[in-house]
Design an enzyme around this catalytic site. Structure first.
Site, mmCIF file in Angstrom:
data_model
loop_
_atom_site.group_PDB
_atom_site.id
_atom_site.type_symbol
_atom_site.label_atom_id
_atom_site.label_comp_id
_atom_site.label_asym_id
_atom_site.label_seq_id
_atom_site.Cartn_x
_atom_site.Cartn_y
_atom_site.Cartn_z
ATOM 1 N N GLU A 45 -24.781 -16.768 -12.643
ATOM 2 C CA GLU A 45 -25.897 -16.874 -11.695
ATOM 3 C C GLU A 45 -25.384 -17.538 -10.414
ATOM 4 O O GLU A 45 -24.685 -18.538 -10.473
ATOM 5 C CB GLU A 45 -27.044 -17.718 -12.277
ATOM 6 C CG GLU A 45 -28.288 -17.617 -11.395
ATOM 7 C CD GLU A 45 -29.480 -18.414 -11.929
ATOM 8 O OE1 GLU A 45 -30.612 -18.052 -11.613
ATOM 9 O OE2 GLU A 45 -29.272 -19.381 -12.669
ATOM 10 N N GLY B 270 -25.775 -28.415 -13.099
ATOM 11 C CA GLY B 270 -26.003 -29.273 -14.256
ATOM 12 C C GLY B 270 -25.868 -28.481 -15.543
ATOM 13 O O GLY B 270 -25.289 -28.934 -16.519
ATOM 14 N N MET C 199 -26.581 -24.020 -17.221
ATOM 15 C CA MET C 199 -26.921 -22.623 -16.960
ATOM 16 C C MET C 199 -27.518 -22.019 -18.215
ATOM 17 O O MET C 199 -26.951 -22.119 -19.300
ATOM 18 C CB MET C 199 -25.664 -21.839 -16.527
ATOM 19 C CG MET C 199 -25.894 -20.351 -16.338
ATOM 20 S SD MET C 199 -27.126 -20.011 -15.062
ATOM 21 C CE MET C 199 -27.817 -18.483 -15.698
ATOM 22 N N ASN D 77 -27.856 -19.204 -19.733
ATOM 23 C CA ASN D 77 -27.452 -17.936 -20.357
ATOM 24 C C ASN D 77 -28.153 -17.750 -21.699
ATOM 25 O O ASN D 77 -28.174 -18.664 -22.522
ATOM 26 C CB ASN D 77 -25.935 -17.920 -20.598
ATOM 27 C CG ASN D 77 -25.157 -18.454 -19.431
ATOM 28 O OD1 ASN D 77 -25.192 -17.907 -18.348
ATOM 29 N ND2 ASN D 77 -24.464 -19.558 -19.646
ATOM 30 N N HIS E 160 -35.227 -28.125 -19.952
ATOM 31 C CA HIS E 160 -35.307 -27.209 -18.800
ATOM 32 C C HIS E 160 -34.635 -25.877 -19.130
ATOM 33 O O HIS E 160 -35.221 -24.803 -18.949
ATOM 34 C CB HIS E 160 -34.624 -27.865 -17.592
ATOM 35 C CG HIS E 160 -34.639 -27.036 -16.337
ATOM 36 N ND1 HIS E 160 -35.503 -27.284 -15.299
ATOM 37 C CD2 HIS E 160 -33.905 -25.964 -15.946
ATOM 38 C CE1 HIS E 160 -35.305 -26.401 -14.333
ATOM 39 N NE2 HIS E 160 -34.319 -25.584 -14.705
ATOM 40 N N GLU E 161 -33.404 -25.956 -19.638
ATOM 41 C CA GLU E 161 -32.658 -24.720 -19.913
ATOM 42 C C GLU E 161 -33.311 -23.911 -21.034
ATOM 43 O O GLU E 161 -33.302 -22.677 -20.997
ATOM 44 C CB GLU E 161 -31.199 -25.043 -20.274
ATOM 45 C CG GLU E 161 -30.427 -25.807 -19.207
ATOM 46 C CD GLU E 161 -30.520 -25.197 -17.821
ATOM 47 O OE1 GLU E 161 -30.527 -23.952 -17.706
ATOM 48 O OE2 GLU E 161 -30.594 -25.963 -16.841
ATOM 49 N N HIS F 120 -36.162 -21.756 -20.005
ATOM 50 C CA HIS F 120 -35.689 -20.502 -19.391
ATOM 51 C C HIS F 120 -35.486 -19.383 -20.413
ATOM 52 O O HIS F 120 -35.474 -18.208 -20.042
ATOM 53 C CB HIS F 120 -34.351 -20.726 -18.681
ATOM 54 C CG HIS F 120 -34.466 -21.294 -17.308
ATOM 55 N ND1 HIS F 120 -35.277 -20.760 -16.331
ATOM 56 C CD2 HIS F 120 -33.827 -22.343 -16.717
ATOM 57 C CE1 HIS F 120 -35.134 -21.453 -15.215
ATOM 58 N NE2 HIS F 120 -34.269 -22.426 -15.424
#
Length: 886
Positions: free
Chosen positions: A143, A278, A280, A282, A314-315, A318
């Site tokens: 990203e 911080g 990602m 995926n 947070h991740e 997603h």
């Protein structure tokens, strides 16, 4: 709507669409290269030509060919010409004849690439193993636009496909990708193995991921049956336990919240030694900077635990919001990041309810959003993106923090039931697809029956936020009637044009009194409104924007502020609202809309304050005033004396020693208090002596967590450095090499520049670019020099100018956030128009196109601070008699 939004976007031709990629990679970790073979199943439309254009960057192509799927004999059509466009980062394969229309082709491409050291694409990281040996691993960061650095593709979020991944690696190495292993076979010769992975769901290219290296892991299963692993460097598996616990609990919580189970069979989380951001998200393989995943169970600070928890939550948000349902184009990036910024707090609050995450949100995310969004160089949440490269400039506090604040506002207005139902319906309807912002508004309208589109449009499509001013008040024994007016708020208070004056927002008016938040809510749709609020008593107080659920500033009347004094002192006014009174007042003073004297007097209501949330607001104001007044020595001296008294008041309450009754926020407050001691009381004899005593005990035993807990290490290092000389400097710096924990190393990086010796400040800056510090961290020592003093500010900027070429070469093609950080770390904090002009001229002569927006914002902040200083100098704060009267 769609046609006007898409106009001008630079996209690959829609005539060819990928359905499936089969990716094969053979990395060479000694020569830093990889060979790749990409096979793509594509469909063609009626109006194709004789070529296929895809995204590609820094790849060297050997061959390309296609066959028509289902055609008898499957004739191989070899490429006749390969055209690489480095500026557009595309490759065009030209064939001998026109491609068959309305057909399915199997395209096969062979190429080589580089395992770069830029933390983008398929890249390498170096680390030292438990035996002290230097090792190399390889991982991915795609990203926003770097899948094209690993394989030719349609690198746009709406061009979703299925991915099959295969890697050939040395036999002793571990390999993982988005999905579980399908097969693992040893190749002839016995030194290499080939691992293939199960097919992914249909997804965007930027979410593909794979890692190659040596790892340990810890694992657990969620209550709903998903296997979760945290991969760590060998010998450090214990450090993955905390993140693993956060991950398993938050996955279950999100399952229940969305009403859709986590869609993949496993979730891996991996600590990467060199990482630009911080983390990602995926899909199924989340990658992290080490300090944002790994927790030393004996040393980790409370701050770091909270940071790791919120990065994980947070991740994992997603995995649904972004991965399962993805924005159609980068102008709706906020759909990903704004929602995840809200959800990280929601999930952390579920796991650790005593952390008061929603109160912390107001002094964290909301404050960050409003600081940036009060600038003319800000941008709307939904920002038009023509070239995909432009998205790098909007991974900022607007997309994340303002986006999260707007989601929080929607939840407050809709109520949790309709909010959650709308999100669940949105997920089910658009699963594995792409959406735009209006799709979310529509889902919430259907679940709530409220005019969500009308309310939210002004918050996402308009830059900035409103100031609501109380222009009239009528107090009665049982109620108060307030007349309100809204206008665009700018941090420097610059006059609005006639066009700007017309800007308005659809504002939900939420109020509270001593009896709590009022159930009745009205929308302020026009420039003015009148609202009547019931009072519990004739002397009662009322607070607008209860709970800080709306991103706006409020200007109260002096009578309202006086009445609120009782709510502050008795603490019947909740912490987030007590903090907001201060931060709103500070912003109003800075914009010239409130007298500075009134702010200083308002602060006197907080002498008995012991809430960490409120102290976040106080610390923000003290830090801001200190920076601005540092350009006026006489005023600065008076201010520092006041600040010292305020901080010593907190010190007397909190003290150095941990207490058995301490909760999470108490520990954070003590850490903040010692940071404030370092800023305003470092030369106090008792403070300096205690810091030195604790530092001496730490020097005897770095694992002594009682004398020097991690929560206070940076601050104690700073106090010792400010009062010490070369010996103390070398002792602090030596800890960087002595420890192997990156979180501990950050204590050194963030404090070393606070040495009082100007030559050592210069040495700190030189060390930052020496290569001894990883590229991901090099700007931290720069920031410590710049923030240390007025002299430090000047030294850091001169250093940046003199070493600009070296810094630029060091960063190369890595993420633009690294250059942004270097610019702010060395050039931020000045408070004069002359310095702003100098910095502006420097960047005109030495352009950094990818950091244009950050430079504009930094300059605008500087000029706003210069205006603020002039305003303070024309007020009573310039007179000694004012300060002596306090």
């Amino acid at each position: 709507m769609a046609s006007s939004k898409t106009e001008g976007r630079v996209l690959l031709p829609p005539t060819i669409n990928p359905i499936r990629y089969d990716l094969k990679f053979t990395p060479d970790l000694e020569n830093f290269t990889f060979s790749g073979e990409t096979t793509i199943e594509v469909t063609t439309s009626a109006d194709v030509g004789n070529d296929i254009t895809m995204h590609a960057k820094e790849l060297c192509f050997a061959t390309a060919s296609y066959v028509v799927k289902g055609e008898s004999g499957e004739e191989v059509h070899e490429v006749e010409e390969i055209r690489v466009n480095m500026k557009a980062t595309t490759v065009t394969f030209v064939f001998g004849g026109v491609l068959p229309a309305n057909a399915t082709l199997i395209l096969k491409i062979e190429y080589t690439g580089f395992l770069n050291n830029q933390m983008a694409g398929f890249y390498r990281s170096s680390y030292t193993d438990i035996h002290g040996e230097s090792k190399i691993m390889a991982s991915t960061q795609f990203e926003s636009l770097d899948a094209r650095r690993a394989f030719p593709c349609w690198d746009e979020p709406a061009r979703k496909a299925i991915f099959g991944v295969t890697l050939t690696v040395p036999k002793h190495m571990d390999v993982f990708s988005n999905m579980p292993e399908l097969s693992n076979k040893t190749l002839a010769g016995g030194t290499k193995k080939e691992l293939a992975f199960l097919d992914t769901p249909i997804m965007s290219t930027y979410l593909v991921a794979f890692c190659v290296g040596e790892f340990d892991y810890v694992q657990a299963q969620t209550s709903h049956g998903v296997l979760v692993r945290v991969y760590t460097p060998p010998g450090k598996s214990d450090a993955g336990a905390f993140a693993l616990d956060c991950a398993t609990k938050s996955l279950d919580a999100y399952d229940d919240f969305f009403g859709i189970p986590y869609p993949l069979p496993k979730l891996d989380m991996v600590a990467i030694p060199e990482f630009a951001a911080g983390a990602m998200e995926n899909w199924g393989l989340v990658t992290y900077r080490e300090v944002d995943l790994l927790i030393d169970p004996t040393k980790a600070s409370t701050n770091q635990k909270q940071r790791v928890c919120t990065v994980v939550t947070h991740e994992l948000a997603h995995q649904w919001f972004g991965n399962l349902v993805t924005m159609t184009w980068w102008d709706d990036l906020w759909l990903n990041e704004g929602f995840a910024s809200w959800a990280e707090n929601w999930a952390a609050d579920v796991i650790f309810p005593h952390w008061s995450m929603w109160d912390q949100f107001t002094t964290g995310h909301l404050s960050a959003a409003m600081r940036l969004d009060a600038l003319k160089s800000s941008h709307p949440i939904q920002v038009p993106i023509r070239h995909a490269e432009e998205v790098e400039e909007v991974f900022d506090a607007i997309s994340y923090c303002k986006g999260g604040s707007v989601v929080k506002m929607a939840r407050a207005v809709l109520g949790m039931k309709a909010f959650q139902k709308g999100l669940g319906n949105y997920m089910k309807k658009h699963a594995y697809g792409n959406t735009e912002t209006f799709d979310l508004w529509k889902a919430w309208e259907e679940s709530s029956g409220m005019p969500v589109q009308e309310m939210m449009a002004s918050w996402t499509s308009t830059m900035g936020f409103p100031l609501v001013t109380v222009t009239g008040e009528k107090w009665e024994s049982d109620k108060v009637t307030l007349t309100l007016e809204q206008e665009w708020f700018l941090s420097d208070g610059s006059p609005l044009s006639e066009e700007d004056k017309k800007k308005k927002w659809c504002i939900p008016l939420l109020t509270c009194t001593a009896e709590g938040t009022q159930k009745d809510m009205i929308f302020m749709r026009e420039k003015t409104a009148t609202v009547t609020i019931p009072l519990p008593s004739k002397d009662g107080w009322v607070k607008l924007n209860a709970g800080q659920d709306v991103p706006m500033r409020v200007k109260l009347t002096s009578d309202m502020i006086d009445r609120l004094g009782e709510g502050i002192k008795s603490k019947t006014l909740p912490p987030a609202d007590r903090a907001a009174l201060l931060t709103d007042s500070y912003a109003l003073v800075k914009a010239g809309k409130m007298r500075p004297e009134a702010l200083i007097k308002l602060l006197s209501n907080y002498t008995d304050e012991d809430s960490y949330i409120v102290w976040c607001g106080i610390a923000e104001i003290l830090g801001g005033l200190d920076t601005v007044m540092s350009d006026d020595p006489a005023m600065s001296k008076n201010f520092k004396s006041l600040a010292k008294n305020i901080v010593i008041g907190l010190y007397n309450k909190v003290g150095w020693e941990a207490k058995s009754t301490d909760g999470h926020l108490d520990v954070l407050l003590r850490g903040m208090m010692i940071g404030l001691l370092g800023n305003f009381c470092y030369d106090d004899n008792a403070v300096a002596t205690e810091a030195s005593r604790r530092f001496a005990l730490f020097q005897q035993n770095h694992d002594d967590m009682k004398s020097l807990p991690s929560d206070m290490r940076s601050s104690v290092f700073s106090i010792v450095l400010k009062n010490g000389g070369a010996q103390e400097y070398q002792e602090v710096k030596a800890y960087f090499t002595a420890t192997t924990d990156n979180a501990e190393r950050k204590h050194v990086l963030g404090s070393l520049g606070h040495t009082s010796d100007l030559k050592l400040k210069q040495s700190t800056l030189e060390w930052a670019i020496s290569g001894e510090i990883k590229l991901q961290d090099f700007f931290y020592p720069m920031g410590s020099v710049r923030s240390s003093s007025l002299e430090g500010r000047n030294i850091a900027w001169v250093f940046y100018k003199n070493n600009f070429k070296a810094i630029k070469a060091m960063i190369g093609n890595a993420n633009s956030s690294l250059m942004d950080a270097a610019i702010v770390s060395c050039g931020g904090g000045f408070c004069s128009n002359e310095k702003a002009n100098e910095i502006e001229e420097f960047f005109k002569a030495n352009p950094v196109p990818r950091s244009t927006r950050k430079i504009q914002q930094t300059l605008e902040n500087m000029r706003a601070n210069a205006n603020f200083l002039a305003l303070l100098q024309s007020s009573d704060l310039a007179k000694d008699v004012f300060w002596s009267s306090l």
